[in-house]
Structures are given as C-alpha cells and as structure tokens.
Design a protein around this motif. Sequence first.
Motif: not given
Length: 452
Positions: A195, A333, A361, A363, A367, A371, A391
């Motif tokens: 991120e 991750n 979190y 990402l 994201e 995921h 998420k």
Amino acid sequence: MIESKMVESVAKQVNIQQDVRSFECVTTDSRKQAKHALFIPLVGDRFNGHHYLQAAIDSGATGSIWQEDEPIPTWLPADFQLYFVENSLVALQKLAQVYRDAVNPYVIGITGSNGKTTTKDIVFQLLGGEPYVHRTAGNLNNHIGLPLTLLSMPRDCKFAVVEMGMNHAGEISLLSKLARPDLGIVTNIGEAHIEHLGSREGIAKAKMEMLDGLKPNGALVMDGDEPLLESFQQQETISIGFGAAATETISDVKQTNEGYTFSFLGESFWHLPLLGKHNVKNAAYGMWIAQRLGVPDSLIKARLAQTAITGMRLERVEGPEGSIFINDAYNANPSSMKAAIETVKSMSGFHKRIAVLGDIYELGPDEEALHRSVAEAIDAPITDVICVGEKAFWIYDELKKQHGSVAIDYVEKVEDVAALIRPHLKHDTVVLLKASRRLALEQVLSAVKGGA
C-alpha cells in the motif's frame, strides 16, 4: 548498564553538577517498573512523555533525557539528572549507537516481508541462546523498538540478532545505520506494505536498504529464489534457496507432519521440527550463519532439532477430539497465506482439512485482486474453507466462481467461526487459522477449546 558519560555524549548539557552514575536500563514507558532507569520521554501527535516524568520517577527512574523546549518541573528532586537534547527520539537513537559500539557484539540484522521473527528465533537458537546471544523481544523492530533492543543488550553480549521492520521507504536504511550489522538477512519479498511502496519492486528496493548500514566487508544473506533480488548480488552476497540460481542450494526436502528433513551445506538429513517449507529456507539462513561463525555441524544439528519459535507462526496446537490446529494467525499477506495453505495440503493422515482465512490489510489499491488471488491455492485436498471479515469476502466470492469440490462458507465476525467448525473436529481433522494480526483469528481456537 548505561554509564552517565554515554548519555552525556548525546546531550547538549546536564542540569546539575554531574556525578558518577549509571542506569540499569532505558525506558520510554513511565508505567514500567524499572529500578535506576533512564527515562526517555518521546513526543508524538497525541502524547508527550514529558508530562509523565513523575510517574517515571515513581517507577524507578533516576535520570531523564529532556527536550530543551519543554519546561523543567519545579518539583524536580535535587539528585535527579536531566540531560538536555533538541529531540528525545534522536537522542534515543544516538544513545543506542553509542551503546552498540561500547558493547560491540557481532550484529545480525534481519528484514523481509515474511519470516523475520522465525529466522531471528532460529539464529538465536543456533548461536547458543542466552546469555551471550541477545535478540529482539516481541515486535520491537521499528525506529523506537530497535534502539530499545540495542540498549537492553547485556554488556557481555557476543551476538545481537535484531529484526528490522518497515512500512515506508527509507525506514530500513535508518535502522541499518543504527544497528550497523556485521551480517544482514533479507528473508523474502512479499506483498506486505505494498500500500505504501507501490509494487513488489518497491518493496525489494526498500528491504535492500539493509546495505546502507552494513559494515565494510560485511555479508548479506538473501532469498535465492526471488528474481527481484538478483540485481543486488555483489561480492559479499550469499543467496540461499531451493532453485539452481542460489549460491547455496537446499535439496532433498521431505515433509513429515512434525517438520522437514533436507540436505544443505554438503550434508544430508538435517531435521527441522517446524511446519512450512518456507521455514526450511529460514532455517538455512541461520545454519549458514552459524557455520560461518564457527559452530560445528554436530552442534548445529542438535540445536536445530530443538528449535522453538515465537507463537502463532504455523504453530501446531492440539484441539478438541484429537483435532490439530495450525495457528498461523500472527499476521498475513497473500504469499504467506498461500504458503500456509500449501503446508496444510501436504500434511498426511487427515480426512478433513479446513482453512479459516481472514482479512489481509495494507495491500493498497490492488487489495481486492490480491485477496482473490488466494483462491488459486485452494483445491483438494483442502475440504472446507471459511472466510471471515469484510475483505476476506473476496476470497469467498472467487471460490464460488470456481465451482470446485471444496465446501465454502463466509461469516462477518471471528466469533461466528467456532460454531461452523466444531462439528468437524475429530482426530483426522486439521484446521488452519490465517489472517492479519488485527483480526485476532486465534480467538477461534480458544473458543472451540472453551466450548463457547
């Protein structure tokens, strides 16, 4: 033990005639009981440690760093020492450098997207542990924690094994310059903190800031299976991996339900009692270092077989009715989540293999795609998947599209998971718990054990 002359070296002036004294420890927490401590009050956006000097004195502090722009308390005890500085955080960091040089241990710095703590624990074990090996405690691996780690070293410490964590570019550079490692390790490059760094290439560049503080003639050990690190190869760089491109190759890897056997450094049948093939590589980093530092192979083998690591990292835990939980809930991750899933898939003797997967979190804008990419790793022999959190719905949604044989469920809250898995808990069931730390997914284990 921190001598007053060390503290004076980072101060602009002292408030009273200096007497000869020493401090048994350094603390930034006024609530922590610490006899004869040097208190360093840090200042942030929402707090000012200077306001808690009385509490620090009550907890045992006998001296304090003091920013010169802060008012001096009128009630200050006559024998209490203040050391004036422009910035208390900078003073903490400079004092750590002074003390590091005074103790002068062989420093091993560890960074990477995954595996820092496990590698730290393995290196600590292979070098002999306490009292001559000092290591990062907990998660004290940032611009505050690393100086505190260095300042807590015993004076007779021979080795210091320190973690270096980061969120942004430039942070590993600072930490490396503070610790000045004799040897650095970059465990791998994942997606953690993408991120803030934009890409895996950006993460690789940030991790390799370890070189900025590496001592002249120091060595760097890194992941030999990561193409993004190839451009950083230099004379004193050793790459370790499973592929032929690595300087030192790990081979003949065989998994049991308790760990692995493998060949490395010209010898076969090393035994590692940890789950996760990636931990074989983490162990190999430590083994290469131990051998370089003169530890006999026989002792490395004995210590490796007794390896224990910090909890919630592929930790094997017995559950109800003879079931097994793989508690990997410390953090996550996408790459580490996939690796954990592969570990459970390769364990033998289980009819039910349940993966409980939660939110990941930090990402960034990708994201959702990251995921969804976790679903690539989910197929037989995984039998059931439970996705939990806002998420993690993306993982669930992607799995629905596959129309595979894996049974899938989705819940919003961690407390809803136990009821779903409890009917499946038998002697031939293994359950993986994997999510980012914020989700506290380990609560599932305590819930099923407590019958909640």
